[in-house]
Write a protein that holds these residues in place. Structure first.
Motif, PDB file in Angstrom:
ATOM      1  N   TYR A   1       0.862  -1.177   0.000  1.00 17.78           N
ATOM      2  CA  TYR A   1       0.000   0.000   0.000  1.00 17.78           C
ATOM      3  C   TYR A   1       0.897   1.226   0.000  1.00 17.78           C
ATOM      4  O   TYR A   1       1.924   1.252   0.687  1.00 17.78           O
ATOM      5  CB  TYR A   1      -0.936  -0.013   1.215  1.00 17.78           C
TER       6      TYR A   1
ATOM      7  N   ASN B   1      -8.820  -0.336   2.358  1.00 18.61           N
ATOM      8  CA  ASN B   1      -7.691  -0.690   1.498  1.00 18.61           C
ATOM      9  C   ASN B   1      -7.948  -0.366   0.038  1.00 18.61           C
ATOM     10  O   ASN B   1      -7.025  -0.006  -0.689  1.00 18.61           O
ATOM     11  CB  ASN B   1      -7.342  -2.164   1.680  1.00 18.61           C
ATOM     12  N   VAL B   2      -9.182  -0.481  -0.397  1.00 16.98           N
ATOM     13  CA  VAL B   2      -9.517  -0.171  -1.789  1.00 16.98           C
ATOM     14  C   VAL B   2      -9.199   1.290  -2.099  1.00 16.98           C
ATOM     15  O   VAL B   2      -8.780   1.619  -3.211  1.00 16.98           O
ATOM     16  CB  VAL B   2     -10.996  -0.504  -2.113  1.00 16.98           C
TER      17      VAL B   2
ATOM     18  N   MET C   1      -4.939   1.849  -1.787  1.00 13.77           N
ATOM     19  CA  MET C   1      -4.149   1.360  -2.914  1.00 13.77           C
ATOM     20  C   MET C   1      -4.269   2.290  -4.117  1.00 13.77           C
ATOM     21  O   MET C   1      -3.328   2.431  -4.904  1.00 13.77           O
ATOM     22  CB  MET C   1      -4.582  -0.063  -3.290  1.00 13.77           C
TER      23      MET C   1
ATOM     24  N   TYR D   1     -13.053  -9.266  -1.801  1.00 18.81           N
ATOM     25  CA  TYR D   1     -13.113  -7.950  -1.145  1.00 18.81           C
ATOM     26  C   TYR D   1     -14.441  -7.267  -1.461  1.00 18.81           C
ATOM     27  O   TYR D   1     -15.113  -6.740  -0.574  1.00 18.81           O
ATOM     28  CB  TYR D   1     -11.932  -7.075  -1.605  1.00 18.81           C
TER      29      TYR D   1
ATOM     30  N   LEU E   1      -9.234  -4.712  -7.853  1.00 19.25           N
ATOM     31  CA  LEU E   1      -9.105  -5.463  -6.602  1.00 19.25           C
ATOM     32  C   LEU E   1      -8.292  -6.737  -6.788  1.00 19.25           C
ATOM     33  O   LEU E   1      -7.421  -7.065  -5.974  1.00 19.25           O
ATOM     34  CB  LEU E   1     -10.487  -5.830  -6.057  1.00 19.25           C
TER      35      LEU E   1
ATOM     36  N   ILE F   1      -6.013  -6.728  -3.302  1.00 20.45           N
ATOM     37  CA  ILE F   1      -6.374  -5.885  -2.159  1.00 20.45           C
ATOM     38  C   ILE F   1      -7.032  -6.756  -1.087  1.00 20.45           C
ATOM     39  O   ILE F   1      -7.967  -7.496  -1.357  1.00 20.45           O
ATOM     40  CB  ILE F   1      -7.272  -4.726  -2.620  1.00 20.45           C
TER      41      ILE F   1
END
Length: 167
Positions: free
Chosen positions: A5, A25-26, A29, A73, A158, A163
């Motif tokens: 990341y 996290n989406v 990143m 995810y 993703l 991710i």
């Protein structure tokens, strides 16, 4: 190869505030390419806020794309959002197994079929486009196509960046 990341300390203040409110996290990143953020978030906002499909049906389409792409995810986050929006367990199951699932409404069955067609055929085939327009109008057709397309992009992103679901 694991993609780390990025360090987000240098991103614009508006994005820092977003990451503090929603430390997903989406979103983190995405800042490997910070110039993409305005377009990504603008389209995401349009899909959610400007969509004529009721929330449960919009989430059904998103879940179907996530299932077709095998994107854990996406499914983790959107199954909760789908329930919060009022999508039934039959609808959530239908997003997993397809339009033949038991307990689906006619709208749910149609949206799963059309989502499958857009993902697999890259268009609606046969009389599907006319049926979608008859049921949801031109704006509804646009909303369906844009929702499917945006979440195909999201699922590609993703999966490519692997991710991880937040702990």
């Amino acid at each position: 190869m694991t993609i780390p990341y990025p360090d987000t300390t240098g991103v614009a203040q508006e994005w820092q505030a977003l990451l503090e409110r929603k430390p997903l996290n989406v979103f983190k990143m995405l800042f490997h390419s910070p110039n993409m953020a305005p377009g990504y978030f603008g389209l995401a906002e349009g899909i959610v806020r400007g969509n004529t499909m009721p929330g449960p049906l919009r989430e059904l389409v998103i879940l179907r794309v996530g299932n077709l792409y095998d994107a854990p995810y996406e499914l983790f986050h959107h199954e909760r959002l789908a329930r919060d929006a009022g999508l039934s367990e039959s609808g959530i199951n239908g997003a997993r197994v397809g339009a033949d699932a038991e307990g689906l409404t006619d709208d749910e069955r149609a949206l799963i079929t059309w989502t499958d067609s857009i993902v697999n055929n890259h268009e609606l085939v046969g009389g599907e486009r006319e049926a979608a327009v008859a049921r949801f109008g031109y704006k509804g057709l646009m909303d369906i196509v844009m929702t499917v397309g945006f979440y195909q992009l999201v699922c590609n992103y993703l999966r490519t960046f692997e991710i991880a679901i937040e702990s």
